[in-house]
Structures are given as C-alpha cells and as structure tokens.
Motif scaffolding. Structure first.
Motif, PDB file in Angstrom:
ATOM      1  N   PHE A 220     -13.623  -6.964   2.525  1.00  0.00           N
ATOM      2  CA  PHE A 220     -14.788  -6.796   1.795  1.00  0.00           C
ATOM      3  C   PHE A 220     -14.479  -7.205   0.280  1.00  0.00           C
ATOM      4  CE2 PHE A 220     -16.151  -2.861   4.173  1.00  0.00           C
ATOM      5  CZ  PHE A 220     -16.364  -3.517   5.328  1.00  0.00           C
ATOM      6  N   SER A 221     -15.810  -7.700  -0.244  1.00  0.00           N
ATOM      7  CA  SER A 221     -15.804  -8.430  -1.544  1.00  0.00           C
ATOM      8  C   SER A 221     -15.186  -7.345  -2.794  1.00  0.00           C
ATOM      9  CB  SER A 221     -16.977  -8.891  -1.934  1.00  0.00           C
ATOM     10  OG  SER A 221     -18.091  -7.841  -1.895  1.00  0.00           O
ATOM     11  N   SER A 222     -15.438  -6.102  -2.537  1.00  0.00           N
ATOM     12  CA  SER A 222     -15.050  -5.280  -3.434  1.00  0.00           C
ATOM     13  C   SER A 222     -13.520  -5.038  -3.306  1.00  0.00           C
ATOM     14  CB  SER A 222     -15.682  -3.757  -3.258  1.00  0.00           C
ATOM     15  OG  SER A 222     -15.571  -3.358  -2.041  1.00  0.00           O
ATOM     16  N   TYR A 223     -12.883  -5.127  -2.238  1.00  0.00           N
ATOM     17  CA  TYR A 223     -11.306  -4.900  -2.291  1.00  0.00           C
ATOM     18  C   TYR A 223     -10.844  -6.274  -2.624  1.00  0.00           C
ATOM     19  CZ  TYR A 223      -6.741  -4.014  -0.490  1.00  0.00           C
ATOM     20  OH  TYR A 223      -5.183  -3.825  -0.630  1.00  0.00           O
ATOM     21  N   GLN A 224     -11.550  -7.376  -2.380  1.00  0.00           N
ATOM     22  CA  GLN A 224     -11.184  -8.653  -2.959  1.00  0.00           C
ATOM     23  C   GLN A 224     -10.994  -8.519  -4.454  1.00  0.00           C
ATOM     24  OE1 GLN A 224      -9.487 -11.346  -1.038  1.00  0.00           O
ATOM     25  NE2 GLN A 224      -9.467  -9.763   0.699  1.00  0.00           N
ATOM     26  N   ALA A 225     -12.024  -8.195  -4.989  1.00  0.00           N
ATOM     27  CA  ALA A 225     -12.134  -7.986  -6.550  1.00  0.00           C
ATOM     28  C   ALA A 225     -11.052  -7.348  -7.098  1.00  0.00           C
ATOM     29  CB  ALA A 225     -13.524  -7.568  -6.825  1.00  0.00           C
ATOM     30  N   LEU A 226     -10.838  -6.187  -6.412  1.00  0.00           N
ATOM     31  CA  LEU A 226      -9.605  -5.135  -6.809  1.00  0.00           C
ATOM     32  C   LEU A 226      -8.310  -5.975  -6.875  1.00  0.00           C
ATOM     33  CD1 LEU A 226      -8.070  -2.468  -7.684  1.00  0.00           C
ATOM     34  CD2 LEU A 226      -8.474  -1.879  -5.344  1.00  0.00           C
ATOM     35  N   LEU A 227      -8.302  -6.789  -5.669  1.00  0.00           N
ATOM     36  CA  LEU A 227      -7.004  -7.493  -5.423  1.00  0.00           C
ATOM     37  C   LEU A 227      -6.946  -8.525  -6.448  1.00  0.00           C
ATOM     38  CD1 LEU A 227      -4.654  -7.648  -3.164  1.00  0.00           C
ATOM     39  CD2 LEU A 227      -6.044  -9.325  -2.123  1.00  0.00           C
ATOM     40  N   ARG A 228      -7.783  -9.010  -6.934  1.00  0.00           N
ATOM     41  CA  ARG A 228      -7.754 -10.192  -8.003  1.00  0.00           C
ATOM     42  C   ARG A 228      -7.431  -9.485  -9.295  1.00  0.00           C
ATOM     43  NH1 ARG A 228     -11.896 -12.326  -5.406  1.00  0.00           N
ATOM     44  NH2 ARG A 228     -13.378 -11.185  -6.739  1.00  0.00           N
ATOM     45  N   ASP A 229      -8.133  -8.212  -9.387  1.00  0.00           N
ATOM     46  CA  ASP A 229      -7.751  -7.503 -10.688  1.00  0.00           C
ATOM     47  C   ASP A 229      -6.494  -7.008 -10.963  1.00  0.00           C
ATOM     48  OD1 ASP A 229      -9.382  -6.764 -13.136  1.00  0.00           O
ATOM     49  OD2 ASP A 229      -9.061  -4.832 -12.364  1.00  0.00           O
ATOM     50  N   ASP A 230      -6.197  -6.149  -9.986  1.00  0.00           N
ATOM     51  CA  ASP A 230      -4.807  -5.509  -9.853  1.00  0.00           C
ATOM     52  C   ASP A 230      -4.139  -5.458  -8.637  1.00  0.00           C
ATOM     53  OD1 ASP A 230      -2.820  -3.709 -10.316  1.00  0.00           O
ATOM     54  OD2 ASP A 230      -3.944  -2.355 -11.445  1.00  0.00           O
ATOM     55  N   PRO A 231      -3.351  -6.445  -8.177  1.00  0.00           N
ATOM     56  CA  PRO A 231      -2.827  -6.543  -6.872  1.00  0.00           C
ATOM     57  C   PRO A 231      -1.975  -5.388  -6.536  1.00  0.00           C
ATOM     58  CG  PRO A 231      -2.398  -8.574  -7.925  1.00  0.00           C
ATOM     59  CD  PRO A 231      -3.162  -7.654  -9.172  1.00  0.00           C
ATOM     60  N   GLN A 232      -1.240  -4.811  -7.557  1.00  0.00           N
ATOM     61  CA  GLN A 232      -0.349  -3.565  -7.069  1.00  0.00           C
ATOM     62  C   GLN A 232      -1.265  -2.345  -6.777  1.00  0.00           C
ATOM     63  OE1 GLN A 232       2.413  -3.102 -10.368  1.00  0.00           O
ATOM     64  NE2 GLN A 232       3.680  -4.477  -9.398  1.00  0.00           N
ATOM     65  N   LYS A 233      -2.341  -2.285  -7.477  1.00  0.00           N
ATOM     66  CA  LYS A 233      -3.356  -1.086  -7.284  1.00  0.00           C
ATOM     67  C   LYS A 233      -3.808  -1.324  -5.920  1.00  0.00           C
ATOM     68  CE  LYS A 233      -7.079   1.244  -9.580  1.00  0.00           C
ATOM     69  NZ  LYS A 233      -7.944   1.214 -10.522  1.00  0.00           N
ATOM     70  N   ALA A 234      -4.139  -2.452  -5.588  1.00  0.00           N
ATOM     71  CA  ALA A 234      -4.945  -2.691  -4.317  1.00  0.00           C
ATOM     72  C   ALA A 234      -4.117  -2.471  -3.153  1.00  0.00           C
ATOM     73  CB  ALA A 234      -5.364  -4.265  -4.030  1.00  0.00           C
ATOM     74  N   GLN A 235      -2.929  -2.651  -3.351  1.00  0.00           N
ATOM     75  CA  GLN A 235      -1.834  -2.543  -2.246  1.00  0.00           C
ATOM     76  C   GLN A 235      -1.328  -0.952  -2.011  1.00  0.00           C
ATOM     77  OE1 GLN A 235       2.003  -4.631  -2.807  1.00  0.00           O
ATOM     78  NE2 GLN A 235       2.677  -3.887  -0.973  1.00  0.00           N
ATOM     79  N   LYS A 236      -1.362  -0.437  -3.240  1.00  0.00           N
ATOM     80  CA  LYS A 236      -1.129   1.000  -3.352  1.00  0.00           C
ATOM     81  C   LYS A 236      -2.192   1.812  -2.646  1.00  0.00           C
ATOM     82  CE  LYS A 236       0.630   5.024  -5.924  1.00  0.00           C
ATOM     83  NZ  LYS A 236       0.323   5.802  -5.011  1.00  0.00           N
ATOM     84  N   LEU A 237      -3.361   1.485  -2.945  1.00  0.00           N
ATOM     85  CA  LEU A 237      -4.577   2.159  -2.299  1.00  0.00           C
ATOM     86  C   LEU A 237      -4.620   1.920  -0.748  1.00  0.00           C
ATOM     87  CD1 LEU A 237      -7.468   3.519  -2.655  1.00  0.00           C
ATOM     88  CD2 LEU A 237      -8.390   1.096  -2.897  1.00  0.00           C
ATOM     89  N   SER A 238      -4.289   0.805  -0.368  1.00  0.00           N
ATOM     90  CA  SER A 238      -4.174   0.608   1.024  1.00  0.00           C
ATOM     91  C   SER A 238      -3.064   1.363   1.756  1.00  0.00           C
ATOM     92  CB  SER A 238      -3.853  -0.973   1.469  1.00  0.00           C
ATOM     93  OG  SER A 238      -4.806  -1.750   0.894  1.00  0.00           O
ATOM     94  N   GLU A 239      -1.805   1.402   1.037  1.00  0.00           N
ATOM     95  CA  GLU A 239      -0.607   2.050   1.853  1.00  0.00           C
ATOM     96  C   GLU A 239      -1.191   3.658   1.612  1.00  0.00           C
ATOM     97  OE1 GLU A 239       2.716  -0.871   0.111  1.00  0.00           O
ATOM     98  OE2 GLU A 239       2.611   0.895  -1.017  1.00  0.00           O
TER      99      GLU A 239
END
Ligand SMILES: C[S@@+](CC[C@H](N)C(=O)[O-])C[C@H]1O[C@@H](n2cnc3c(N)ncnc32)[C@H](O)[C@@H]1O
Length: 244
Positions: A220-239
């Motif tokens: 989704f575009s929102s997750y991709q935006a988070l990934l661009r903004d803060d990859p570590q936060k995105a990965q932690k959220l998924s985990e």
C-alpha cells in the motif's frame, strides 16, 4: 494533478506477488453492464494504470484484444514478464494521454488506479477513446477488510490489523482522503453519462497465508511512504504485527 507512485522495481514485483485481483464476480458485474449497455461482440478493452497486469489478464477471455497501460516502466516490465495470452499487450503511457484512436474501445477500466490520475483529464481522454455506448469501470478496494482464521481469534486478528492501519494512517496520501469511497462517489456523481451504476460494496472472500497479507499491506502507498521515511520503523512495525 496526477500522482506518480509505484514506480520502483521492488514495488512492482511486490505488486505482482501480493495484490488482490478483482473477483470473477466483480468482473462479471462489469461485463454484464457492458453487455446490457452496448452489447457484444467486444473488440477492445483498455485497462489504465494496469500495474503488473493481474486485473488486465481477467479481461482477456471476453475481448478480442486487451491493452494494459501504465506510466511506470517497472510495472509494465513486470506485466510483460507474466503476459501469456496472445491477445493481451501492454503500453507505457500516461492515463491522461492514451495512445488509442477516437471511438475505439468498448471498455476502459481503472482498477485501484483512478485516484492517482489527473482525473478530469483522464475522464476526457476516456470519453474520446470510448465507442458510443462504450463503458468505463472504476474499481477500487478499501481497508474494510475482515480477517478470520479457522473458527478462532478473528476478533484479536482484526484488532491487530486495525492498529496496523492506524499506525500507517499518518503516511496515507492526502489525495485519498479518510476513505477513498468519497473520492469515487464524488467522481461518480459528477460524470455526466445518463446510464451509470454505483456498487458501494462488493465483498470478496480469499484465503492467504500471513506472509501474503503482510505483503499486500506493505504494497500500500502508506506503508511505502513509511518505508521511504523511516525504513527501520517500517520493518519494526511489520515484525511486531507478525509476532502478535
Ligand atoms: C495501486 S496501482 C494498481 C495496479 C493494478 N491496476 C491493480 O489493480 O493491482 C496503481 C497503478 O497506477 C499507475 N499510475 C498512477 N498514475 C498513473 C498515470 N497518471 N497514468 C498511468 N498510470 C498511472 C501506477 O504506476 C500503478 O501501477
């Protein structure tokens, strides 16, 4: 104004792998509308913003020729890799400048894509390429998904997913508004065609492993935006979501 996302190769690959295609049931509704409105045989369908082409392929058996179009080279490359039907081709072009003759298409579709276009220009362009009594189908899905697992823990699952979406909410593109239904409804009401049909909610049921659900939300575009903004936060959220 058009909004160009989904252009990276990794994103295009995740599209092919995880995005949900419209159901046969939904496609049938679109085809029934065309049948009743214009009648067959159907020559050309154009799927605009086709991404990696899952939805485009569903049209193949109903039309002599189907063309998927997208502005992203990575998405078109992915679609071409999976193009098996001889009557399906792909074109790299903007939704607002379609490379088709006037009055040439029986059906124009945009599946989960219309909201990213320059909508007034796309609608004018669609009007130009549609045959008289040709049909336009704007299809989208929302976050109103309900998850279930066997006969247990559905409530907990859905609660975790709601928290997942809430964490992504700040990264949601403002174009989409609080719920994309409003954007579609507004467009539907403004489109000046005499025959039109609004289906607010067509439920579909699909089973998938947790990894596919995660892949879907991560595309989704929102997750991709988070990934661009803060990859570590995105990965932690998924985990965190997976562990819970
Ligand atoms: C959310 S994806 C949907 C892809 C596919 N239709 C599906 O259902 O999975 C949106 C697609 O629209 C494309 N797109 C966005 N803006 C566009 C534009 N102005 N012209 C053409 N394609 C566009 C993107 O490159 C992307 O592939």
């Amino acid at each position: 104004m058009a909004c160009r996302l989904y252009e990276g190769k990794a994103h295009a690959a995740s599209y092919w792998k995880y995005r949900i295609s419209p159901s046969e049931h939904l496609m049938k509704q679109v085809l029934n509308f065309c049948e009743g409105h214009r009648g067959g045989p159907f020559e050309l369908a154009v799927d605009v913003g086709c991404g990696s082409g899952q939805g485009t392929l569903l049209l193949a058996k109903h039309f002599a020729s189907v063309v998927g179009t997208d502005v992203s080279p990575a998405q078109i490359e992915m679609a071409l890799q999976h193009a098996k039907q001889p009557n399906v081709t792909y074109r790299l072009c903007a939704a607002e400048e379609l490379p088709f003759a006037d009055s040439s298409a029986d059906l124009v579709t945009a599946m989960s894509a219309f909201h990213w276009f320059d909508r007034p220009r796309f609608l004018l362009e669609t009007h130009r390429v549609l045959k008289p009594r040709g049909c336009l189908a704007l299809v989208n899905y929302t976050l109103d998904m309900e998850l279930s697992y066997s006969d247990c823990c559905s409530h907990t699952l859905n609660q975790i997913c709601r928290e997942f979406y809430a964490a992504l909410h700040p990264y949601r593109n403002p174009i989409l508004g609080p719920n994309s239904i409003y954007l579609y409804k507004e467009a539907f009401e403004a489109i000046p065609y005499p025959n039109k049909e609004w289906q607010e909610c067509v439920w579909d049921r699909t089973s998938m492993p947790l990894s596919s659900y995660m892949g879907l939300v991560e595309s989704f575009s929102s997750y991709q935006a988070l990934l661009r903004d803060d990859p570590q936060k995105a990965q932690k959220l998924s985990e965190d979501v997976c562990q819970r």
